[in-house]
Design an enzyme around this catalytic site. Structure first.
Site, mmCIF file in Angstrom:
data_model
loop_
_atom_site.group_PDB
_atom_site.id
_atom_site.type_symbol
_atom_site.label_atom_id
_atom_site.label_comp_id
_atom_site.label_asym_id
_atom_site.label_seq_id
_atom_site.Cartn_x
_atom_site.Cartn_y
_atom_site.Cartn_z
ATOM 1 N N CYS A 174 -6.947 -28.356 10.537
ATOM 2 C CA CYS A 174 -8.115 -29.235 10.570
ATOM 3 C C CYS A 174 -7.743 -30.696 10.323
ATOM 4 O O CYS A 174 -8.452 -31.600 10.752
ATOM 5 C CB CYS A 174 -9.164 -28.759 9.572
ATOM 6 S SG CYS A 174 -9.896 -27.176 10.071
ATOM 7 N N CYS B 217 -7.090 -27.971 5.638
ATOM 8 C CA CYS B 217 -5.862 -27.296 6.066
ATOM 9 C C CYS B 217 -5.119 -28.139 7.098
ATOM 10 O O CYS B 217 -5.673 -29.089 7.659
ATOM 11 C CB CYS B 217 -6.172 -25.906 6.633
ATOM 12 S SG CYS B 217 -6.769 -25.897 8.327
ATOM 13 N N CYS C 44 -12.745 -28.819 5.900
ATOM 14 C CA CYS C 44 -11.515 -28.091 5.549
ATOM 15 C C CYS C 44 -10.322 -29.051 5.508
ATOM 16 O O CYS C 44 -10.211 -29.962 6.316
ATOM 17 C CB CYS C 44 -11.274 -26.992 6.588
ATOM 18 S SG CYS C 44 -9.766 -26.056 6.293
ATOM 19 N N ASP D 166 0.854 -1.179 0.000
ATOM 20 C CA ASP D 166 0.000 0.000 0.000
ATOM 21 C C ASP D 166 0.895 1.236 0.000
ATOM 22 O O ASP D 166 2.125 1.138 0.061
ATOM 23 C CB ASP D 166 -0.954 -0.026 1.189
ATOM 24 C CG ASP D 166 -0.205 -0.065 2.500
ATOM 25 O OD1 ASP D 166 1.022 0.137 2.502
ATOM 26 O OD2 ASP D 166 -0.839 -0.316 3.524
ATOM 27 N N ASP E 219 -7.900 -7.384 0.207
ATOM 28 C CA ASP E 219 -6.985 -7.736 1.290
ATOM 29 C C ASP E 219 -7.731 -7.459 2.570
ATOM 30 O O ASP E 219 -8.589 -6.571 2.605
ATOM 31 C CB ASP E 219 -5.728 -6.869 1.275
ATOM 32 C CG ASP E 219 -5.994 -5.477 1.842
ATOM 33 O OD1 ASP E 219 -6.585 -4.664 1.116
ATOM 34 O OD2 ASP E 219 -5.647 -5.216 3.002
ATOM 35 N N HIS F 26 -5.722 -21.837 9.556
ATOM 36 C CA HIS F 26 -7.065 -22.220 9.130
ATOM 37 C C HIS F 26 -7.842 -21.057 8.521
ATOM 38 O O HIS F 26 -8.456 -21.203 7.462
ATOM 39 C CB HIS F 26 -7.881 -22.798 10.286
ATOM 40 C CG HIS F 26 -9.317 -22.914 9.908
ATOM 41 N ND1 HIS F 26 -9.789 -23.934 9.109
ATOM 42 C CD2 HIS F 26 -10.383 -22.092 10.115
ATOM 43 C CE1 HIS F 26 -11.070 -23.750 8.864
ATOM 44 N NE2 HIS F 26 -11.459 -22.632 9.466
#
Lengths: 345, 345
Positions: free
Chosen positions: B283, B280, B278, B61, B240, B309
């Site tokens: 998980c 990930c 999920c 930014d 974002d 996660h």
């Protein structure tokens, strides 16, 4: 053994520990996990291995050390120890039998007996009485453990703990008395309680010829990188210490070239890895400048990367020692690392 | 885009981000990195990609938002903005040209122009004047950027930012004026400054027909999981947000079944993964009971696993949206997720 006080080695995933660092065994704290989340909850969730998703071995201490160092008001008698939780002040009791039960609820691979860990210094008389109680507790714990394991067999070991403060005669008397238990391994406790470093080594030396050579010996709560080989030279097979992880978080990093205090300005624009000889994830991917930036910014990733490296350093030292022993060159190895100790300390 | 304020996505290694989560681009903050460790240091160390060991794209930014939200005493005039560092009170100046230079020193793939991000609410007159300044700054920044890139070519893009507070007429005027710059992409800023949520969506809608369809559009600083599809439905390609990572650390976890507040007692003995759908690392390996234990104990690993996660959840939602667009079923997808928004919000 990395220390996983609350069923986690601070900052590292179990994947990083098991797969990347090759950690075969870690230590968890009975006192902390008994208070939170509680051993019954952990049992109900399938034991500590499953609770924390840890595929390898777990050793749990008996909680004695934390009762003496962390909890409020405590009272020791022949029966056990009454203490107040450091979390909420609730009163609890640990007995030699109850701490075995708690650790069996965890499903620990190696359990430790309840011991009294005297502060330093104490009188010979106090140390003697306390040591005798520790021996009596070890007998009770051992008997209880054997009957529990006979009821529901599992693959567990219970280690008694040699105490006796810094008095070699008491250490020897304690070790001799514990031999009767014919345990699977023996721990040497009461170290790192504020004593000068040479005394810790002497306390270990005292029982070197007494503890059985065929059983693992575990020096509790030691040591600095340069001391690891010294303990091994005195017959020690296992050690645990918060130093690699705690020092990592505080900015003290151990390298093959000595200590790096990462906040120092000299690392501000240092593009080199923390330790050029290290193959850990941190050293393979990041510069000292980046680590310093993360430390200065109070970033979580700093704790992760620093712990990752420091644990690798400790494990690498132990691997070097093992290779030296296997190849018959340990005496030379010891000579070689001893002068370096002065810098690396 | 996960947010990596200080050149780190709090709690995750670059390896986890790039390899496990498949993050193709992340955001870093010019304001923070300009103050510490400084853009010259980062340039000297080979740029931000090398400094933080990040293999994929980086968007930075312009620092404007942080100057307005974080720094002490600040003064905006036509020239730029004078502000005090929140770290040590030092005075600094950002101009449209200097923030381009700072971001080129970082080696950012996508740079943002300096803008003024008004708080909410402001008067139409203030918003109009501020928007006109943002447009003038965008022209200056763009001209400077083009001459810098002409001198030393590299693969960079500079996005101007549509402002205009919550006034659709100003938003449209701003977007039309910025079209002249023929930029590689366009950002929509001034969102998430405290306005009611429907107004954020209206502000984006206002310029939907004006910004070129062939260029990426980036809605800055949004949004909740249920809002992502709404922004996409209004022509947004990039977003974002600190929500997945910040909320993770605060105990708010996003799942395919709605929000989980992990400290709740009901998760104390819950052996299920956080989100059964999920895939990930968190998980796949850990239970809600363990995550709750880590959270209650203030453990670093909690932040690591929770962030892992939540970012996966956001990236999964964006993947679902992309698949729906590609297969021509986005309108149905939107209908399908809309009622769920009420719960998942």
């Amino acid at each position: 053994m990395p220390v996983g006080t609350q069923a986690t080695v601070k900052g590292l995933t179990q994947q990083a520990l098991a797969e990347d660092l090759g950690v075969a065994i870690l230590l968890a704290n009975t006192y902390h996990l008994y208070l939170r989340p509680g051993h019954e909850l952990i049992r109900q969730l399938g034991g500590l291995h499953r609770f924390m998703s840890w595929p390898n071995a777990i050793l749990t201490d008996s909680g004695g050390f934390q009762v003496f160092s962390l909890s409020g008001l405590r009272k020791v008698d022949e029966h056990g120890v009454i203490f107040q939780s450091h979390l909420n002040g609730d009163q609890h009791t640990f007995t030699p039998e109850s701490t075995v039960d708690v650790q069996l609820a965890f499903g620990s691979d190696i359990l430790m007996v309840l011991d009294e860990c005297p502060e330093y210094p104490v009188s010979h008389e106090y140390a003697r009485q306390s040591m005798h109680r520790t021996v009596r507790w070890a007998r009770q714990a051992n008997q209880h453990f054997r009957s529990r394991v006979a009821e529901s067999p599992g693959c567990h070991a219970l280690f008694p703990i040699v105490q006796g403060s810094m008095f070699p005669d008491l250490r020897r008397e304690c070790a001799s008395a514990l031999l009767d238990l014919d345990s699977d391994g023996y721990a040497i406790g009461g170290l790192s309680v504020g004593e000068p470093r040479p005394l810790s080594l002497e306390a270990v030396e005292a029982t070197e010829g007494i503890l059985p050579r065929s059983k693992p010996r575990y020096a509790m709560g030691v040591g600095m990188p340069a001391e690891l080989a010294e303990y091994v030279a005195r017959g020690v097979d296992m050690m645990d210490c918060v130093l690699p992880s705690r020092n990592a978080r505080n900015g003290y990093l151990f390298t093959s070239e000595g200590r790096v205090i990462i906040k120092h300005n000299r690392y501000k624009d240092d593009p080199r890895p923390l330790d050029e000889r290290c193959r850990c994830y941190t050293c393979s991917s990041y510069s000292r400048a980046y680590l310093r930036h993360l430390f200065q910014s109070g970033e979580i990733l700093y704790a992760v990367l620093a712990t990752w490296h420091n644990l690798r350093r400790y494990l690498d030292i132990m691997r070097e020692i093992r290779h030296a022993i296997i190849s018959g060159s340990f005496p030379e190895y010891l000579k070689c690392v001893r002068p370096a100790s002065e810098d690396a300390g």
